[in-house]
Design a protein around this motif. Structure first.
Motif, PDB file in Angstrom:
ATOM      1  N   ASN A 111      -4.515 -62.831 -25.802  1.00 30.43           N
ATOM      2  CA  ASN A 111      -4.457 -62.979 -24.350  1.00 30.43           C
ATOM      3  C   ASN A 111      -5.723 -62.333 -23.762  1.00 30.43           C
ATOM      4  O   ASN A 111      -6.148 -61.269 -24.226  1.00 30.43           O
ATOM      5  CB  ASN A 111      -3.209 -62.286 -23.800  1.00 30.43           C
ATOM      6  CG  ASN A 111      -1.936 -62.862 -24.410  1.00 30.43           C
ATOM      7  OD1 ASN A 111      -1.787 -64.072 -24.519  1.00 30.43           O
ATOM      8  ND2 ASN A 111      -1.028 -61.985 -24.833  1.00 30.43           N
ATOM      9  N   ILE A 129      -8.150 -61.368 -20.176  1.00 26.87           N
ATOM     10  CA  ILE A 129      -8.298 -61.224 -18.723  1.00 26.87           C
ATOM     11  C   ILE A 129      -9.776 -61.051 -18.410  1.00 26.87           C
ATOM     12  O   ILE A 129     -10.431 -60.173 -18.982  1.00 26.87           O
ATOM     13  CB  ILE A 129      -7.523 -60.008 -18.181  1.00 26.87           C
ATOM     14  CG1 ILE A 129      -6.055 -60.063 -18.609  1.00 26.87           C
ATOM     15  CG2 ILE A 129      -7.616 -59.962 -16.652  1.00 26.87           C
ATOM     16  CD1 ILE A 129      -5.234 -58.862 -18.132  1.00 26.87           C
ATOM     17  N   LYS A 179      -4.136 -53.386 -15.639  1.00 20.97           N
ATOM     18  CA  LYS A 179      -3.507 -54.560 -16.270  1.00 20.97           C
ATOM     19  C   LYS A 179      -3.118 -54.259 -17.722  1.00 20.97           C
ATOM     20  O   LYS A 179      -2.731 -55.167 -18.465  1.00 20.97           O
ATOM     21  CB  LYS A 179      -4.485 -55.750 -16.260  1.00 20.97           C
ATOM     22  CG  LYS A 179      -4.977 -56.149 -14.881  1.00 20.97           C
ATOM     23  CD  LYS A 179      -4.122 -57.234 -14.307  1.00 20.97           C
ATOM     24  CE  LYS A 179      -4.536 -57.548 -12.871  1.00 20.97           C
ATOM     25  NZ  LYS A 179      -3.471 -58.240 -12.142  1.00 20.97           N
ATOM     26  N   ASN A 231      -2.276 -66.326 -22.899  1.00 22.23           N
ATOM     27  CA  ASN A 231      -2.395 -66.237 -21.452  1.00 22.23           C
ATOM     28  C   ASN A 231      -3.827 -65.865 -21.060  1.00 22.23           C
ATOM     29  O   ASN A 231      -4.393 -64.932 -21.617  1.00 22.23           O
ATOM     30  CB  ASN A 231      -1.415 -65.153 -20.971  1.00 22.23           C
ATOM     31  CG  ASN A 231      -1.238 -65.198 -19.478  1.00 22.23           C
ATOM     32  OD1 ASN A 231      -1.257 -66.283 -18.880  1.00 22.23           O
ATOM     33  ND2 ASN A 231      -1.092 -64.043 -18.865  1.00 22.23           N
ATOM     34  N   TYR A 232      -4.394 -66.656 -20.155  1.00 22.54           N
ATOM     35  CA  TYR A 232      -5.754 -66.370 -19.690  1.00 22.54           C
ATOM     36  C   TYR A 232      -5.731 -66.165 -18.181  1.00 22.54           C
ATOM     37  O   TYR A 232      -5.234 -67.023 -17.438  1.00 22.54           O
ATOM     38  CB  TYR A 232      -6.697 -67.535 -20.046  1.00 22.54           C
ATOM     39  CG  TYR A 232      -6.682 -67.888 -21.520  1.00 22.54           C
ATOM     40  CD1 TYR A 232      -6.992 -66.918 -22.479  1.00 22.54           C
ATOM     41  CD2 TYR A 232      -6.361 -69.169 -21.948  1.00 22.54           C
ATOM     42  CE1 TYR A 232      -6.981 -67.226 -23.835  1.00 22.54           C
ATOM     43  CE2 TYR A 232      -6.347 -69.484 -23.305  1.00 22.54           C
ATOM     44  CZ  TYR A 232      -6.658 -68.516 -24.240  1.00 22.54           C
ATOM     45  OH  TYR A 232      -6.638 -68.829 -25.574  1.00 22.54           O
ATOM     46  N   GLU A 233      -6.253 -65.028 -17.744  1.00 24.68           N
ATOM     47  CA  GLU A 233      -6.332 -64.752 -16.306  1.00 24.68           C
ATOM     48  C   GLU A 233      -7.783 -64.543 -15.917  1.00 24.68           C
ATOM     49  O   GLU A 233      -8.527 -63.895 -16.639  1.00 24.68           O
ATOM     50  CB  GLU A 233      -5.554 -63.487 -15.954  1.00 24.68           C
ATOM     51  CG  GLU A 233      -4.062 -63.590 -16.171  1.00 24.68           C
ATOM     52  CD  GLU A 233      -3.371 -62.243 -15.915  1.00 24.68           C
ATOM     53  OE1 GLU A 233      -3.755 -61.535 -14.959  1.00 24.68           O
ATOM     54  OE2 GLU A 233      -2.475 -61.900 -16.694  1.00 24.68           O
ATOM     55  N   TYR A 275     -10.386 -63.418 -12.654  1.00 31.08           N
ATOM     56  CA  TYR A 275     -10.548 -62.818 -11.333  1.00 31.08           C
ATOM     57  C   TYR A 275     -12.021 -62.799 -10.959  1.00 31.08           C
ATOM     58  O   TYR A 275     -12.883 -62.574 -11.808  1.00 31.08           O
ATOM     59  CB  TYR A 275     -10.018 -61.376 -11.329  1.00 31.08           C
ATOM     60  CG  TYR A 275      -8.548 -61.287 -11.628  1.00 31.08           C
ATOM     61  CD1 TYR A 275      -7.601 -61.360 -10.612  1.00 31.08           C
ATOM     62  CD2 TYR A 275      -8.102 -61.146 -12.945  1.00 31.08           C
ATOM     63  CE1 TYR A 275      -6.244 -61.299 -10.894  1.00 31.08           C
ATOM     64  CE2 TYR A 275      -6.752 -61.083 -13.242  1.00 31.08           C
ATOM     65  CZ  TYR A 275      -5.822 -61.159 -12.210  1.00 31.08           C
ATOM     66  OH  TYR A 275      -4.488 -61.107 -12.490  1.00 31.08           O
ATOM     67  N   THR A 297     -13.817 -68.211  -5.287  1.00 34.46           N
ATOM     68  CA  THR A 297     -13.060 -68.747  -6.427  1.00 34.46           C
ATOM     69  C   THR A 297     -13.479 -70.199  -6.695  1.00 34.46           C
ATOM     70  O   THR A 297     -13.460 -70.637  -7.846  1.00 34.46           O
ATOM     71  CB  THR A 297     -11.539 -68.716  -6.169  1.00 34.46           C
ATOM     72  OG1 THR A 297     -11.275 -69.423  -4.954  1.00 34.46           O
ATOM     73  CG2 THR A 297     -11.035 -67.291  -6.041  1.00 34.46           C
ATOM     74  N   ASP A 316     -14.681 -71.305 -10.310  1.00 35.59           N
ATOM     75  CA  ASP A 316     -13.898 -72.290 -11.071  1.00 35.59           C
ATOM     76  C   ASP A 316     -14.754 -73.491 -11.471  1.00 35.59           C
ATOM     77  O   ASP A 316     -14.581 -74.046 -12.565  1.00 35.59           O
ATOM     78  CB  ASP A 316     -12.688 -72.761 -10.258  1.00 35.59           C
ATOM     79  CG  ASP A 316     -11.679 -71.641 -10.049  1.00 35.59           C
ATOM     80  OD1 ASP A 316     -11.863 -70.565 -10.654  1.00 35.59           O
ATOM     81  OD2 ASP A 316     -10.724 -71.837  -9.279  1.00 35.59           O
ATOM     82  N   GLN A 354      -8.278 -71.394 -13.111  1.00 34.07           N
ATOM     83  CA  GLN A 354      -8.005 -71.263 -11.687  1.00 34.07           C
ATOM     84  C   GLN A 354      -8.038 -69.761 -11.385  1.00 34.07           C
ATOM     85  O   GLN A 354      -7.088 -69.031 -11.687  1.00 34.07           O
ATOM     86  CB  GLN A 354      -6.631 -71.863 -11.368  1.00 34.07           C
ATOM     87  CG  GLN A 354      -6.589 -72.514 -10.012  1.00 34.07           C
ATOM     88  CD  GLN A 354      -5.316 -73.328  -9.812  1.00 34.07           C
ATOM     89  OE1 GLN A 354      -4.403 -73.350 -10.652  1.00 34.07           O
ATOM     90  NE2 GLN A 354      -5.220 -73.997  -8.672  1.00 34.07           N
ATOM     91  N   SER A 355      -9.147 -69.319 -10.840  1.00 32.71           N
ATOM     92  CA  SER A 355      -9.331 -67.873 -10.678  1.00 32.71           C
ATOM     93  C   SER A 355      -8.647 -67.365  -9.409  1.00 32.71           C
ATOM     94  O   SER A 355      -8.317 -68.132  -8.509  1.00 32.71           O
ATOM     95  CB  SER A 355     -10.821 -67.546 -10.632  1.00 32.71           C
ATOM     96  OG  SER A 355     -11.414 -68.158  -9.499  1.00 32.71           O
ATOM     97  N   LYS A 356      -8.453 -66.045  -9.396  1.00 29.14           N
ATOM     98  CA  LYS A 356      -7.898 -65.387  -8.206  1.00 29.14           C
ATOM     99  C   LYS A 356      -8.969 -64.470  -7.620  1.00 29.14           C
ATOM    100  O   LYS A 356      -9.748 -63.855  -8.356  1.00 29.14           O
ATOM    101  CB  LYS A 356      -6.677 -64.545  -8.593  1.00 29.14           C
ATOM    102  CG  LYS A 356      -5.484 -65.369  -9.001  1.00 29.14           C
ATOM    103  CD  LYS A 356      -4.331 -64.463  -9.433  1.00 29.14           C
ATOM    104  CE  LYS A 356      -3.255 -65.260 -10.137  1.00 29.14           C
ATOM    105  NZ  LYS A 356      -2.588 -64.498 -11.192  1.00 29.14           N
TER     106      LYS A 356
END
Lengths: 270, 270
Positions: A31, A33, A65, A235-237, A239, A244, A248, A261-263
C-alpha cells in the motif's frame, strides 16, 4: 500475514511519481501514500532551512497516516534533510541520492560520471561527495538544470520547448567524456527520451528514483516489514498541496496501470 | 575514519568469486575475506543438515577474523542456512536469493521467469517462493543443473564440453517463454557467455551474486559501517579447504585486477 501499513513517498511535486511508478512494479503487494508539495514546488532554488521545514511538514502528515517506511523521493530534500529526518522519526527513511550513486558506480566503465539536478542538489555537492567516498578515482561533472523540474510540473515534458531547453542546458557536458549520467532529480525521468537523445545512446542514464525502490525492497525484507502477496487490491492514496486537476493529469499520463484521483491538503498548519 | 573490519564471503567453492569480483568494483574501499569450501564442493546434492553444519563451520572461521558483515555467496547454503545463521550471529548476514529475486522482478516484462540452480537450491523452491511472494502473477520455471558447478570447479567453464552440457541441460526451458533467467548459483556467471548463447540474447540473465553486492552496499550505508575512501590499499584474503593451486588458477583467471594467493584451511575441527 505481512505488514499492511503503507509506504509513504514525499516530493516537492510530481517528480516522486517516477519512484512510485517503479514501486508499483517492484512492490506490487504494498500500500502506498504519495504526497506532492506542488504548491511550493520547485524546492531547488529554496534555502536549505526552508526545504528542511517543508520536509518536516510532509513527514508529519504521513506519520499521522501510520506509514511503516518513508521515502524522500526528492533529491533536493534528500540532500539537506535526510539525516535530520532519520534522527527525528522511528521508522526507516530512504533517500534517493545513495541509490543513484550505487547504480552509477555499478554501471560506469570509464569512471567519468555526470550528475544533473536542481540548484539545491548540485550546490550541496551530495552526489559528488557520495560518489567520491565510494570510488576515489572517479571524475564527476555536475550541472544544475533549474529549468527542467518546472517543465515537468507544467506538463510540458514532451513539448518542442522541452527539447530546446534540454539541448541548451546540457551543452556544458558535451565534452565531459562521461559514460554514465545520473538523473539527480526525480522529475527528470519524464524527460528521459529527450535527455537520452541529446547525450547519445552510449551514455548510461541512471534513474535515481527507480534505484531507490531497490533499497526500499532490501530494507522491507531486512526488517521483515514487507506486506504479503494476499494483498490483492493494494491501496494507493495521493495528496497534493496544489491543484488536484493538474496533479491528476500528469499522474494519469505517467502511471498507466492505475487511476489517480488526488486529494488536496494544506500543510501550512502542520 | 570508516569501519576497517572486513566483509566476509563464504561459498562451497570458487563460485562466490563472482560476488567478490563485483564487490571489487562496487565496494573498492572494503577489505574482503573469502572462504571457499572447495574440498567439500558441490553442496548441491548434500542433505540440508549437512549444508547447515558446513555453513556454520565457515561462519565460525570468519567470525574469528572479526568480519563486520557476512555474505553467504552460495545459493544452496542461502536456501537452507541463511535464517539460521542470522539468528546465531550479531552482524548483518546477506544471502544471494532475495537480491536475485528483486532484480528479476525489476527486469521482467512478461512475468515468465526461469531459475537454474543446484539440486539443493531447486528442491528448496526458495526462488519460486520468493518470486511468488513478491509478485503473485509470476510464472516460474525451475531447473536443476547438477553438472554446471563441477564444470566450473574443474576449470572447464570455457571448454567444448561445457557448451555441450549447457545446451543439453537447458533444453527443458526451450519453450518456457521466459524473458528473464536467474543464474541461481554463484558458479554460473562463469558459464554466462555459453548460457546466453543457448537461451538467446532476448533473455535477460540475472547474476544473483552481483545483485547481492547492491544489498551489501545498502546495509553498509544504512548501519554506517562502510569503510572510507582513505583505504587506498584494501586487504584481500583468500582461504580454501581444497587445493590452493586449483583455487588460485581459477581465481586469477576470473579476477583480473588483483593477484590471488590463497591459504589452505582445515574446517573439520571448527
Amino acid at each position: 500475514m505481512g505488514n499492511k501499513r503503507a509506504i509513504g513517498l514525499i516530493d516537492s511535486g510530481v517528480g516522486g511519481l517516477t519512484v512510485l511508478k517503479e514501486a508499483l512494479k517492484q512492490l506490487p503487494n504494498e500500500n502506498l501514500i504519495y504526497l506532492g508539495d506542488t504548491a511550493r514546488c520547485p524546492y531547488g532554488p529554496r534555502p536549505a532551512e526552508q526545504v528542511i521545514a517543508f520536509t518536516r511538514q510532509m513527514t508529519r502528515f504521513l506519520i499521522q497516516k501510520e506509514i511503516k517506511l518513508l521515502v524522500i523521493a526528492c533529491n533536493t530534500a534528500t540532500a539537506v534533510a535526510l539525516d535530520i529526518i532519520r534522527q527525528e522519526i522511528q521508522i526507516p527513511v530512504v533517500g534517493v541520492i545513495l541509490p543513484g550513486t550505487r547504480a552509477a558506480v555499478k554501471a560506469t566503465n570509464n569512471y567519468k560520471i555526470g550528475v544533473i539536478g536542481t540548484e539545491g542538489t548540485i550546490k550541496s555537492a551530495s552526489y559528488q561527495k557520495a560518489l567520491q567516498s565510494k570510488t576515489p578515482n572517479i571524475t564527476v561533472h555536475s550541472l544544475a538544470c533549474p529549468k527542467f523540474a518546472p517543465l515537468v510540473e507544467s506538463n510540458q515534458f514532451s513539448s518542442p520547448v522541452a527539447k530546446k531547453v534540454v539541448a541548451e542546458t546540457l551543452l556544458p557536458l558535451q565534452y565531459s567524456g562521461m559514460d554514465t549520467l545520473i538523473l539527480g532529480c526525480t522529475h527528470y525521468p519524464l524527460l528521459r527520451p529527450i535527455i537520452q537523445n541529446i547525450v547519445g545512446s552510449n551514455v548510461h542514464l541512471i534513474d535515481s528514483g527507480a534505484e531507490t525502490v531497490g533499497e526500499v525492497s532490501v530494507l522491507l525484507d531486512y526488517f521483515a516489514i514487507a506486506n504479503s502477496s494476499d494483498n490483492k487490491t493494494p491501496n494507493y492514496e495521493f495528496y497534493t498541496t496544489g491543484s488536484t486537476k493538474m496533479f491528476d493529469e500528469i499522474a494519469n499520463e505517467w502511471l498507466n496501470d492505475i487511476f489517480v484521483q488526488s486529494k488536496h491538503v494544506d500543510l501550512e498548519g502542520n
